[in-house]
Structure formats: structure tokens, C-alpha cells
Write an enzyme that holds these catalytic residues in place. Structure first.
Site, PDB file in Angstrom:
ATOM      1  N   GLY A   1      -4.449  65.134  70.109  1.00 50.05           N
ATOM      2  CA  GLY A   1      -4.876  64.725  71.442  1.00 50.05           C
ATOM      3  C   GLY A   1      -5.924  65.728  71.896  1.00 50.05           C
ATOM      4  O   GLY A   1      -5.677  66.942  71.884  1.00 50.05           O
TER       5      GLY A   1
ATOM      6  N   ASP B   1     -11.789  60.484  72.815  1.00 51.92           N
ATOM      7  CA  ASP B   1     -12.016  61.833  72.301  1.00 51.92           C
ATOM      8  C   ASP B   1     -13.397  62.341  72.665  1.00 51.92           C
ATOM      9  O   ASP B   1     -13.632  63.545  72.676  1.00 51.92           O
ATOM     10  CB  ASP B   1     -11.837  61.861  70.789  1.00 51.92           C
ATOM     11  CG  ASP B   1     -10.372  61.910  70.422  1.00 51.92           C
ATOM     12  OD1 ASP B   1      -9.642  60.975  70.794  1.00 51.92           O
ATOM     13  OD2 ASP B   1      -9.948  62.899  69.801  1.00 51.92           O
TER      14      ASP B   1
END
Lengths: 369, 369
Positions: free
Chosen positions: B54, B244
């Protein structure tokens, strides 16, 4: 097609002349084993459990299921009941219904004493017809691959993406979507297949990869999530998929996720072809998204995955946390507007009412009833 | 958020005051275990092996990786080398780079003797900033869910689809895409989340399902293939995903397969929101499909699946046939034209250069350099 170098079909009559041989597709790709079915119940179970799957193969197996039922009892009642039991195994498969109606139509008028022999004869003919249909699909689809290969300047390799298994394992032989690919491979086109894993049952990763590998066709297994990225980067020259049910205007119900690939193909100007034997056309339906019932399946197909341990044992593992439910639908519907063309045993046509009627003029009125 | 009823974060300083505690996310959802990292190498390994993943959490972990490296050697060279090692762990993650630059900028001017304490202080502040950012995303996203719930006449449940894990496990707390969902749940909206399995690494099936379950948010795990069908049948009220890396014009790189869901959302008029902390914006890029490098990962992530046996043991099984290769890319890029809006810690904006600049006016020139 070939297994361990030997040509074979997916369904056959055993040397005893009555029982039915199949490949146990649930054991693939880890173990190649055949099974022998001797009763209606065994055939129904083989279809329900997906030992055999694929719309055309299910139709062929159902025909033999009728044969096995009639061997025990060739009465009208037994014939009807066999058809009912088999029809209930996979409600979405339109050519399961077609095959059963063919059997009923052939056998109903005969005296019970003649039904068993006639049933085996008709079932064998259905199988041969399926092989001929699929070879026809291959023959009509091949020029599309040749044209794509020429458009590419015959450079590198021809990248074809497929979803699920519409190969020879889904039919009696050749396959539907894979038939043009096998013919292109045999014609010397350096075809390479992107094989969608096809969650939740992994028919791509297990069956398509296995049959392409056995026949020697270069291929790469990918996550269902990957196709869009590959298309954005010109790594897919065309898509070919099969279908379980096609409406009169060219909407296609195929394995869940097909619609997403068709959207990506449209967004990236990649041709999206659907290969289909005409028995999968449901001339009574127009709007597939609205009217095709979609089979809801056990969530365990998603939460529990089978595979091979390093020891060689095949086991099933749970991937989700305890207490998290799963939803699982077998198919989705790709609207005709996303389909570049349909490839049938009679030729290639637009995914439209006009396109389909041009190839099947005898059905021109069928859609109006 | 809560684990076994207790609030916790995904990264913390252990009672010894220097080593770093994390949840070993590779063991989820089957076993909840924490790990203690004491060296730069352990942090780099934890990121590379995806024990922690993450974008925001990777940034926070990298900051602590610098702390641990400096404890051994606080020289300029050691600082540079630590940043290099950490940067190489996940090249796609733009806020990994941002976090490392923050650390370098803070520590470079200080004498080596002051660097360790300053590093821990800055890393802790980075974590608190991440929590504040994510709570801000939640606050700004919540009205979108409230509006959708009102549009629906407050009937039934509010169905939100998400892909991968952009929950609190991907951040220090709250999550990005899931922050508005947690806030909606706490505000009494009956939110239900369709959790994409997210092949090949199953972050949805394992992490998102786990954290929603721990916090008590109703959810259902689905194959990545299913979302299109659900949207066709009005079973999805809106989508929220993380990212991202976001370009200056609003293209978003997110977990592979996001693009396919965005296409389906567009095709069915379902709002498609992307939640992002501003450190994931890469102001130097415009065209994400062309310019964002996509991490190619080991094909074994696809061919080998981990799960829990009925005995409780967690094992890895092979799903593909021997000899079939696999391709595996970590991300794809969803073009801004498919994104309904971006949800940031500063507010909601259009996925466009103008939209982003309206929220980040200080960057208005940045895109021209």
C-alpha cells in the site's frame, strides 16, 4: 486434438458399445484421467459437477445421457424424464436444450423397441455434426487471423487473447474460439495466445493452457485483470471468445468477465470476435442483458481454490477470511455493439439482426414470433 | 481501525523505543501476527516481500527504514545508501520516493549526531500526517456516499465496489478508498462493499475482506470478472478505488484490473471515484498510459496460490499446467476520462489538470517544468 501426441475426442463410446467415455476435466491440468459413464445419473452428475463442460460438449453428453436412460426404460415417460433431468443440470446452456429436443424429436415417433439403437445413432451423429461445425468455424475464422497477421506486417507473433475455455475440451473436437487458432497454428502463422485465468473456476489456467500446451501452441497465462493493460500497450492483436448463448441481435452470454474484455477491446480498437456454433443461437431473445437468465453458482467456487502441492497431491485451499461471504455468477452478457463480428460454421457476420439473418435466412421470421 | 475489537495502526514503535512493529500482511487473512523490524534490510525485505504494502504504508515504513539505518551509521553516505536501497524496493510507488525525499531533506542539514532522533521524529510525524490525510479523504468522500444514498431514496443498501486494498492496511490508519466507507458506516448509512478478489495476489479477498470484517462493515467477495455484470444490473451504486500514482492530468495507476472496472462504470453510468493522498500525485507526468512505468512481477504470483487447508495449515498450490508460462504486471493506468472525480485530503475535484490545480494551486507551475 492431441493429448500426449495422440489425437482424441472429448467423448466416445467405450469398447462395450454402450457406456460413454469422457476426460475428467476436474482433474486437469494436474492429472489426465478418463471416466466411464454408464447411467443417466452419472451423465447428469458429470455435467453438474463440471467433469464435462462447454456448451457443445454438454449437448453431446446429454444426448448420450438419453441413450443410457433408454437402455433401462425406453418408454415415453422415461424419455421425458431423462430430458427433464438433463435440462436441469445447466439451465443457461441453450444447445443443451437443442440437443435434447433433437433426441426427443427423433425418438418420440419410434416404438420403444427401436429407440435405444436410434438414440445411439443420433447421439453419434450429433457428435460428428459438432466436429464438422467447429471445423467450419475454424475455416471461416482463419482468414481473420491471416488478415491480422498481414496487417501486422508478419512481424513478431500474432497475439490473440481468449477468455475461459472454448477449445476442444469444451466441444467434441477443435473447439469454437480455439478452432481458428489451431488452424492458424497449423497454417504456420506464429500465433501466441494470452490465456485469461478465468476466475473463479480457472478454466483458462487449467483447461485452455493445458490443451494449447498439449497441442504445442505457444501461450501465456494471465490474470483476468491484465487484458486491458495489454490492449492499451498493443500487445493484443485480436480477441476470440466463445459463447453459451447468442441472441437474435448478437448479444452474447459467455463466461463471467467476457464483457470487461469486450469493453477494453472497444476502447483500444482491438477486434473482438465471438465464435459460435449456430445451435447456441437463441432466436427467441433480443436483449441479452435483460433477458438471458444468469446462473448463480456456489460461492465456494470463489473462496476455495484447487491446485497441486509440491508433493503432487491436489488439494483445495480457502483464500478468504472466515465470515466473508462470496457471490458468484457464471456468465455475463456482452452487448452486440461491442462485438466486431460473429464467426459461425456458415461464415462470418456482423453482430446484428441483419448480420445473423444474412447467414441464417431460414430464421428470418423466427425472430418475429 | 479495529482488530478483534481493539483500535490499532498498521505500523508503530515497539516498547524498546527503536524497533518497528508491523502486521505481517502476508499471513492475513488466515493468521493475525505482528513482526518486529530492527534493521534497514528487514524493512526493505518487508516491503519487497509485501509483508507491508500500500503506497502510504510503504512510505511510512521507508521512513522508519531510514531511522534504523542511521542507528548503525548516521553518515551522509549511509543516509544516501539507505534511501537508494529503499527506493529500489517498489519503483512504482511515488510516495515512497516522496517519503524518502522528506527524510533526506530533513536529515541532510543536521550533524550526524542529531540525525537519529530527528529521523524518528520526522517518521512519526509522517505517520500522523498520513492518518490526518486519510481522515481528510474520508471527510471529503463521505458526502459523495451520502448523495448516492439519497439518490437511491435510502432504500435497501448502498453498494460500493472496490478493487485491491486501499484500506487502513494500505496506510497507517483509515485507508484511502475505504476511509469514506468507514465514515459512511459510522454515520449509519447501510453501506455494503463488493470486494474484488484482486488477482493475482488476492489483496481484496484476503486484506480488504479481512479489515472490513474486523471493523464490522458488510461486504461480499467477488471475482474480478463479476463487477461488469453487477453494474449492468444496477447492483453497484458507485466505485471507489485507490491509486499508487496519479498524473498531473488525473490519469491513475492502480492495481492491475482497475482500468477494466472503470470502463464498466463508464458504460453503465456508475460513478467511479479515485481516492488519493496528494503525495501520490506525480506532477511531472501527464500521460499515464504512456509514461508510468509498470512493475512486472514474478509469474509465480499467478500460478501459485496460497490458502488455508481444512487442517488450518497455510499452503501454496500450483493451478496451471507444467510448462505453461505466466505474465504478471502489478498495475494498469486508468485514463482521467474514465474517472468521475478525485477525492483528496483537500477536497473533491475533477480528474483533469484544471481540477487538480484548483485544489493544489501551489503546483500550478509545477506541471510546466
Amino acid at each position: 486434438m492431441k493429448v500426449h501426441g495422440q489425437p482424441m475426442r472429448t467423448i466416445w463410446i467405450e469398447p462395450d458399445g454402450s457406456s460413454v467415455g469422457i476426460i475428467d476435466q476436474l482433474r486437469l491440468p494436474h492429472v489426465f484421467v478418463t471416466a466411464r459413464l454408464t447411467t443417466l445419473e452419472e451423465v447428469a452428475h458429470a455435467i453438474r459437477s463440471m467433469q464435462i463442460r462447454g456448451a457443445p460438449l454438454i449437448g453431446a453428453a446429454a444426448a448420450y445421457g438419453v441413450c443410457l436412460a433408454l437402455r433401462k426404460d425406453a418408454s415415453d415417460g422415461a424419455l421425458e424424464q431423462a430430458c427433464e433431468v438433463l435440462m436441469a443440470t445447466r439451465p443457461t446452456a441453450v444447445n443443451l436444450r437443442w440437443a435434447l429436443e433433437e433426441m426427443r424429436r427423433t425418438l418420440r415417433p419410434l416404438p420403444p423397441s427401436e429407440r435405444v439403437a436410434a438414440a445411439y445413432q443420433r447421439a453419434a451423429a450429433l457428435c460428428d455434426e459438432d466436429v464438422a461445425i467447429n471445423h467450419g468455424i475454424g475455416t471461416h475464422g482463419l482468414p481473420l487471423l491471416q488478415a491480422a497477421w498481414e496487417r501486422k506486417g508478419k512481424q513478431g507473433r500474432l497475439n490473440v487473447l481468449t477468455h475461459c475455455n472454448a477449445g476442444w475440451l469444451a466441444t467434441v473436437d477443435w473447439g469454437t474460439a480455439l478452432a481458428p487458432i489451431y488452424l492458424a497454428h497449423e497454417a504456420g502463422i506464429p500465433v501466441h495466445v494470452w490465456v485469461d485465468e478465468t476466475r473463479p473456476r480457472n478454466q483458462g489456467a487449467s483447461l485452455t493452457a493445458w490443451e494449447l500446451g498439449q497441442h504445442g501452441v505457444p501461450h501465456t497465462v494471465i490474470a483476468d485483470n491484465l487484458g486491458g493493460h495489454l490492449m492499451q500497450h498493443a500487445e493484443v492483436d485480436l480477441c476470440i471468445v466463445g459463447t453459451d448463448r447468442t441472441t437474435a441481435r448478437g448479444d452474447v452470454a459467455n463466461k463471467i468477465g467476457t464483457y470487461l474484455k469486450a469493453l477494453a477491446a472497444k476502447d483500444n480498437d482491438v477486434p473482438f470476435y465471438v465464435a459460435l456454433p449456430s445451435p447456441t443461437i437463441d432466436w427467441t431473445l433480443e436483449d441479452g442483458v435483460r433477458d438471458i437468465p444468469i446462473e448463480q453458482r456456489d460461492g465456494a467456487e470463489l473462496t476455495d481454490i484447487s491446485g497441486r502441492l509440491p508433493s503432487g497431491d491436489v488439494v483445495t485451499v480457502r483464500v478468504t477470511p472466515p465470515g466473508s461471504p462470496a457471490a458468484n455468477y457464471g456468465f455475463d452478457v456482452t452487448p452486440a455493439r461491442l462485438v466486431t463480428a460473429l464467426i459461425t460454421e456458415r461464415g462470418v457476420c456482423a453482430a446484428s439482426p441483419e448480420g445473423l439473418r444474412s447467414l441464417f435466412p431460414e430464421r428470418a421470421r423466427g425472430t418475429e414470433t
